[in-house]
Structure formats: C-alpha cells, structure tokens
Enzyme design. Sequence first.
Site, PDB file in Angstrom:
ATOM      1  N   PHE A   1      -7.260  13.415   1.456  1.00  0.00           N
ATOM      2  CA  PHE A   1      -7.708  13.103   0.087  1.00  0.00           C
ATOM      3  C   PHE A   1      -8.972  13.860  -0.269  1.00  0.00           C
ATOM      4  O   PHE A   1      -9.836  13.384  -0.999  1.00  0.00           O
ATOM      5  CB  PHE A   1      -7.855  11.588  -0.118  1.00  0.00           C
ATOM      6  CG  PHE A   1      -6.550  10.967  -0.501  1.00  0.00           C
ATOM      7  CD1 PHE A   1      -5.516  10.911   0.406  1.00  0.00           C
ATOM      8  CD2 PHE A   1      -6.326  10.495  -1.784  1.00  0.00           C
ATOM      9  CE1 PHE A   1      -4.279  10.402   0.046  1.00  0.00           C
ATOM     10  CE2 PHE A   1      -5.089   9.982  -2.158  1.00  0.00           C
ATOM     11  CZ  PHE A   1      -4.079   9.933  -1.236  1.00  0.00           C
TER      12      PHE A   1
ATOM     13  N   PHE B   1       0.815  -1.222   0.000  1.00  0.00           N
ATOM     14  CA  PHE B   1       0.000   0.000   0.000  1.00  0.00           C
ATOM     15  C   PHE B   1       0.843   1.264   0.000  1.00  0.00           C
ATOM     16  O   PHE B   1       0.367   2.335   0.352  1.00  0.00           O
ATOM     17  CB  PHE B   1      -0.928   0.010   1.225  1.00  0.00           C
ATOM     18  CG  PHE B   1      -1.843  -1.177   1.289  1.00  0.00           C
ATOM     19  CD1 PHE B   1      -2.995  -1.223   0.523  1.00  0.00           C
ATOM     20  CD2 PHE B   1      -1.547  -2.258   2.112  1.00  0.00           C
ATOM     21  CE1 PHE B   1      -3.834  -2.327   0.562  1.00  0.00           C
ATOM     22  CE2 PHE B   1      -2.386  -3.363   2.164  1.00  0.00           C
ATOM     23  CZ  PHE B   1      -3.523  -3.402   1.388  1.00  0.00           C
ATOM     24  N   LEU B   2       2.125   1.141  -0.343  1.00  0.00           N
ATOM     25  CA  LEU B   2       3.003   2.304  -0.149  1.00  0.00           C
ATOM     26  C   LEU B   2       2.673   3.461  -1.085  1.00  0.00           C
ATOM     27  O   LEU B   2       2.254   3.272  -2.224  1.00  0.00           O
ATOM     28  CB  LEU B   2       4.472   1.906  -0.300  1.00  0.00           C
ATOM     29  CG  LEU B   2       4.981   1.360  -1.622  1.00  0.00           C
ATOM     30  CD1 LEU B   2       5.339   2.479  -2.591  1.00  0.00           C
ATOM     31  CD2 LEU B   2       6.217   0.526  -1.356  1.00  0.00           C
ATOM     32  N   ARG B   3       2.847   4.651  -0.541  1.00  0.00           N
ATOM     33  CA  ARG B   3       2.687   5.877  -1.336  1.00  0.00           C
ATOM     34  C   ARG B   3       4.064   6.355  -1.753  1.00  0.00           C
ATOM     35  O   ARG B   3       4.998   6.316  -0.957  1.00  0.00           O
ATOM     36  CB  ARG B   3       2.058   6.995  -0.479  1.00  0.00           C
ATOM     37  CG  ARG B   3       0.676   6.718   0.024  1.00  0.00           C
ATOM     38  CD  ARG B   3       0.360   7.636   1.189  1.00  0.00           C
ATOM     39  NE  ARG B   3       1.249   7.379   2.326  1.00  0.00           N
ATOM     40  CZ  ARG B   3       1.387   8.172   3.380  1.00  0.00           C
ATOM     41  NH1 ARG B   3       0.729   9.307   3.451  1.00  0.00           N
ATOM     42  NH2 ARG B   3       2.195   7.849   4.365  1.00  0.00           N
TER      43      ARG B   3
ATOM     44  N   CYS C   1      -0.571   4.495 -10.273  1.00  0.00           N
ATOM     45  CA  CYS C   1      -1.482   3.575  -9.570  1.00  0.00           C
ATOM     46  C   CYS C   1      -2.956   3.924  -9.746  1.00  0.00           C
ATOM     47  O   CYS C   1      -3.692   3.194 -10.411  1.00  0.00           O
ATOM     48  CB  CYS C   1      -1.141   3.534  -8.085  1.00  0.00           C
ATOM     49  SG  CYS C   1       0.440   2.750  -7.767  1.00  0.00           S
TER      50      CYS C   1
ATOM     51  N   ASN D   1      -7.637   1.739  -3.375  1.00  0.00           N
ATOM     52  CA  ASN D   1      -7.306   2.780  -4.348  1.00  0.00           C
ATOM     53  C   ASN D   1      -8.554   3.362  -5.008  1.00  0.00           C
ATOM     54  O   ASN D   1      -8.614   4.560  -5.287  1.00  0.00           O
ATOM     55  CB  ASN D   1      -6.322   2.246  -5.392  1.00  0.00           C
ATOM     56  CG  ASN D   1      -4.883   2.325  -4.897  1.00  0.00           C
ATOM     57  OD1 ASN D   1      -4.623   2.851  -3.812  1.00  0.00           O
ATOM     58  ND2 ASN D   1      -3.955   1.818  -5.671  1.00  0.00           N
TER      59      ASN D   1
ATOM     60  N   LYS E   1      -4.779   3.788 -13.398  1.00  0.00           N
ATOM     61  CA  LYS E   1      -4.830   2.472 -14.059  1.00  0.00           C
ATOM     62  C   LYS E   1      -5.514   1.442 -13.159  1.00  0.00           C
ATOM     63  O   LYS E   1      -6.152   0.519 -13.652  1.00  0.00           O
ATOM     64  CB  LYS E   1      -3.441   2.015 -14.506  1.00  0.00           C
ATOM     65  CG  LYS E   1      -2.435   1.709 -13.416  1.00  0.00           C
ATOM     66  CD  LYS E   1      -2.191   0.230 -13.212  1.00  0.00           C
ATOM     67  CE  LYS E   1      -1.119   0.009 -12.165  1.00  0.00           C
ATOM     68  NZ  LYS E   1      -1.145  -1.294 -11.532  1.00  0.00           N
TER      69      LYS E   1
HETATM   70  C1  UDX Z   1      -1.456   5.577  -4.244  1.00  0.00           C
HETATM   71  C2  UDX Z   1      -2.080   5.104  -2.931  1.00  0.00           C
HETATM   72  O1  UDX Z   1      -2.214   6.204  -2.035  1.00  0.00           O
HETATM   73  C3  UDX Z   1      -1.214   4.029  -2.308  1.00  0.00           C
HETATM   74  O2  UDX Z   1      -1.804   3.547  -1.121  1.00  0.00           O
HETATM   75  C4  UDX Z   1      -1.073   2.907  -3.324  1.00  0.00           C
HETATM   76  O3  UDX Z   1      -0.283   1.858  -2.811  1.00  0.00           O
HETATM   77  C5  UDX Z   1      -0.493   3.408  -4.623  1.00  0.00           C
HETATM   78  O4  UDX Z   1      -1.298   4.470  -5.128  1.00  0.00           O
HETATM   79  P1  UDX Z   1       0.536   7.218  -4.936  1.00  0.00           P
HETATM   80  O5  UDX Z   1       0.288   6.830  -6.355  1.00  0.00           O
HETATM   81  O6  UDX Z   1       1.931   7.328  -4.443  1.00  0.00           O
HETATM   82  O7  UDX Z   1      -0.201   6.199  -3.962  1.00  0.00           O
HETATM   83  O8  UDX Z   1      -0.147   8.653  -4.789  1.00  0.00           O
HETATM   84  P2  UDX Z   1      -1.199   9.363  -3.809  1.00  0.00           P
HETATM   85  O9  UDX Z   1      -0.511  10.052  -2.725  1.00  0.00           O
HETATM   86  O10 UDX Z   1      -2.300   8.440  -3.467  1.00  0.00           O
HETATM   87  O11 UDX Z   1      -1.749  10.502  -4.804  1.00  0.00           O
HETATM   88  C6  UDX Z   1      -2.390  10.141  -6.024  1.00  0.00           C
HETATM   89  C7  UDX Z   1      -2.798  11.344  -6.809  1.00  0.00           C
HETATM   90  O12 UDX Z   1      -3.911  11.984  -6.210  1.00  0.00           O
HETATM   91  C8  UDX Z   1      -1.735  12.438  -6.966  1.00  0.00           C
HETATM   92  O13 UDX Z   1      -1.726  12.861  -8.313  1.00  0.00           O
HETATM   93  C9  UDX Z   1      -2.212  13.538  -6.055  1.00  0.00           C
HETATM   94  O14 UDX Z   1      -1.787  14.801  -6.508  1.00  0.00           O
HETATM   95  C10 UDX Z   1      -3.717  13.384  -6.144  1.00  0.00           C
HETATM   96  N1  UDX Z   1      -4.471  13.880  -4.978  1.00  0.00           N
HETATM   97  C11 UDX Z   1      -4.275  13.348  -3.751  1.00  0.00           C
HETATM   98  C12 UDX Z   1      -5.413  14.887  -5.143  1.00  0.00           C
HETATM   99  O15 UDX Z   1      -5.621  15.379  -6.254  1.00  0.00           O
HETATM  100  N2  UDX Z   1      -6.127  15.316  -4.056  1.00  0.00           N
HETATM  101  C13 UDX Z   1      -5.955  14.799  -2.835  1.00  0.00           C
HETATM  102  O16 UDX Z   1      -6.648  15.231  -1.902  1.00  0.00           O
HETATM  103  C14 UDX Z   1      -4.998  13.772  -2.659  1.00  0.00           C
END
Ligand code: UDX
Length: 437
Positions: free
Chosen positions: A253, A155-157, A264, A212, A267
């Site tokens: 979020f 689940f890593l970000r 992630c 996700n 897709k």
């Molecule tokens: C994500 C999941 O959070 C993680 O648990 C999973 O394992 C992999 O996918 P990640 O892809 O690193 O992680 O990004 P994340 O921090 O979730 O952000 C995703 C996208 O959402 C980014 O483009 C971010 O800018 C956007 N975002 C996030 C928003 O537009 N608004 C928000 O409030 C939060």
Amino acid sequence: MRYRTTVIGSGYLGITHAACMAELGHDVLALDVDADKVRRLNDGELPIHEEGLGELLRRGLAAGKLRFTTSYREAADFGDVHFLCLGTPQRADGYAADVSQLDAAVDALAPHLTRTCLVVGKSTVPVGTAERLAGRLQGLAPAGDRADLAWNPEFLREGFAVADTLTPDRVVLGVRTPYAERVLRAFYGPLGEVPVVVTDFATAELVKVAANAFLATKISYINAMAEVCEAAGADVVRLAEALAHDDRIGGRFLSAGLGFGGGCLPKDIRAFMARAGELGAGEALSFLREIDAINLRRRDRVVELARDLLGGSFDGRAVAVLGAAFKPDSDDIRDSPALHVAREIQQRGGLVSVYDPVALDNARKAYPELGFATSATEAARGARVVLLLTEWQEFVRLDPAELGAVVAGRGIVDGRNVLDPAAWRRAGWQYRAPGRP
Ligand code: UDX
C-alpha cells in the site's frame, strides 16, 4: 460444527460469504430482494468478476449446500445463524453512511424469528449501529432476547475475496453474550488456526473503519510524497522502494499513482469522519479530510500530465484510456479513479476511447457518453496520448514498439507507475508519471 446459516444480502460480500461458508461445510440459504439476481445465482451465474468464486458457487449449488431465495420467512425458518451482508454506501446528502438497507433487512427478518438464533452483522457500519440494531431486533422478534446479535466485520479485498474469506488473517467477534461467542467460535472452527479477537460491539465496528482509514492514509502518504517529488524533481518510485526496506514501514500500500477508489476506502473514510463528528471526536479524524483531498488531487494531476503531453489542450484530440475498473482483477467501477479521469478529459473536449479487460460492460452502462474499444490496441489506434489508469497485467506487459505503431502521437501517462520508463522512452515515447521526473 455445521450450522444452518442464512446470508441476507447477495452482493459482493454476501455471495462470497455464502459460497465460502458452504465450502466450509455449513448449509447456506442466501437471500436477496432482487428476484432476477436470485434466479441467476440459483442457475450458477455469478453477477460479478471474482477469481475462483464462480466455481465455489456452482460447487455449493451442486452439493445442495447453497441456495438463494427472496423470502425472509423461509430464511428465518431455515437458519440458526443469520449473517447481515448489506451494502452501506455513502449517503447522497453528505459524508455519512446510508444504513437503510441494514435497517430494512432487520425489520423484514426479525418478525419471523421465533426460536433461539444469532444474527451477525458483517457490513461496514458507523460505530453504534450494532447496539441500535440489537434493540430493534429484540423488539421486533417474537423470540425476544433469544434472538441475539453479534458484529463480525469482513476484511475481504476484491480480487482476493475467496482467499481472504477462507484464510483470513484475523477474525473479529464483537459480542455481548457467551452464547454469541460460543456459536461464532464453533461456526468458524473449520477455518483452522486463525487469530480471534473478541471485543464489544463498538470496538468490532471500529476495527474495520480503522483498518481502512490506515490503508487510505498509507496510500495518500506516498501520494503526498509524490507531490513533493514533482516539485523537487525527485522520483517517488525509488523513494518508496527505499522506505519499504524499513520493515516498520513496509512496502505494501505504498504504490504512488492515481490513488484509491472503489466501493470501500473512499466512502469508509468519509463515513468515519462523519460519525466521529457526531460523537464529538471529529478533531481526531480531521486528518482524513486531507487524506481524501490528496487522493482526489492525484486524479487532477494525471489529467494535467496528459494535457501537457498534448501541448495544453484536449480539444478534439483522440485519447486512449487503458483501465476502467477501480483496480485490476475486478469489474467494479464504483468510484473508479480511471473513469473519473476519462470523464474529466471527455468534458474538456478530448475524444476518449476506454478499454478494460472485464469492466467494459459496467463502464458502458454507467457512462454511455464515453467512447469504448474492444482491445488496448483499438483504444490506442489514432490516439494522441495514451493513459494507463488501472494496472491490469496485460497493460503492464504492453510492447511500446507495437503500441507505438498504431498511435498518432507517442505520449504515455503511466498513472500507476507500473511501466519501465526507459523502455518506453527508447521506443520513442514521451513518458510521464505522477511523482516521477
Ligand atoms: C479494501 C480493503 O483493502 C479491504 O480490507 C476492505 O475489506 C475493503 O476495502 P478493496 O476495496 O478491494 O479492499 O481494494 P484495495 O485492494 O484495498 O485497493 C483500494 C484502492 O487503493 C484501489 O483503487 C487501488 O488501486 C488503490 N491502491 C492500493 C493504491 O493506489 N496504491 C496502493 O499502494 C494500494
């Protein structure tokens, strides 16, 4: 308990998992088919930008707890636990996930597995993949059913990969034998107190995509509210702030803006829809189509805000784009909303200059047709409009007066709703942001 462990696939997930497991005390051999990458990793060179990971990599190498190879035979001989950390990108011909890297890894590893061992999938996969791979594994391995399989989603970000791996909020173990559960509980013992949820294969696979999909839905929900705010003259930032006080909803979020991108979320929701359709449960996820559509509409909206500031046309106008990574603290440009907007503006005749603190090289390689600058000020010099599209701290802290001195027109689009509109307006800027009056 310390295990001799392999990590198959040295991408974002694989390098992080390998270095973190070495840090926990396991002996780790990580594999990749790219010999050049393996050589660089063995030299302690990290091919991605990830806080704290380079240090961990070099510490593991120096302690002799971590090594990289291209040889499946060596991996099979070395490990008692083998983690599959392969990429599962969107297929070129549709929404479904491409699991060919996983299949290839199992096909290459299994014929060398001659003793009792556990193969553990960590990749994000369509539900049903684990069941299928278990059959493939046991059919090909000389060890037969002494080569067991488990599914243990990650689940890593990005940007928090090390912390998320070493202090996870939960560990999900999809297993079908007591042996697999026993090994994985012992393997993760060094993590200390962490909630462990033990499930069947299908549930473990679904946990990841369900999580996700939920996160994507939350982001698109607030971005849908932004659309309504735009129509009604309301302010989505204050709306979100008020919603967040309800702890059933919560504020995370819930940042409205340019929407989600990356390797992630986009897709994963598409693959989830495709798989549900195959299973005859497509209707249950039809809302995700709307989540995707809302998300993509935000990119158009940001382009529109910039065009409006230019009086209706990009033609021949200099445009500064601040941000190329899909989110701050990462150099990942996969499905980056920022670059999507930059390319759209360029295609409409704008002269785009992009700056990003760490993703510039990746962006330049992928889109050589765009213009690039070596600092925010350089990108903005002579620009008629500036767009903030990835919320790096250095952009959040930009001084509107200083930036105002180098531009040709004081128009700013705050694509991530991170600037103080009043401060920018006081400095003579026309300020626009998605979801705000
Ligand atoms: C994500 C999941 O959070 C993680 O648990 C999973 O394992 C992999 O996918 P990640 O892809 O690193 O992680 O990004 P994340 O921090 O979730 O952000 C995703 C996208 O959402 C980014 O483009 C971010 O800018 C956007 N975002 C996030 C928003 O537009 N608004 C928000 O409030 C939060």
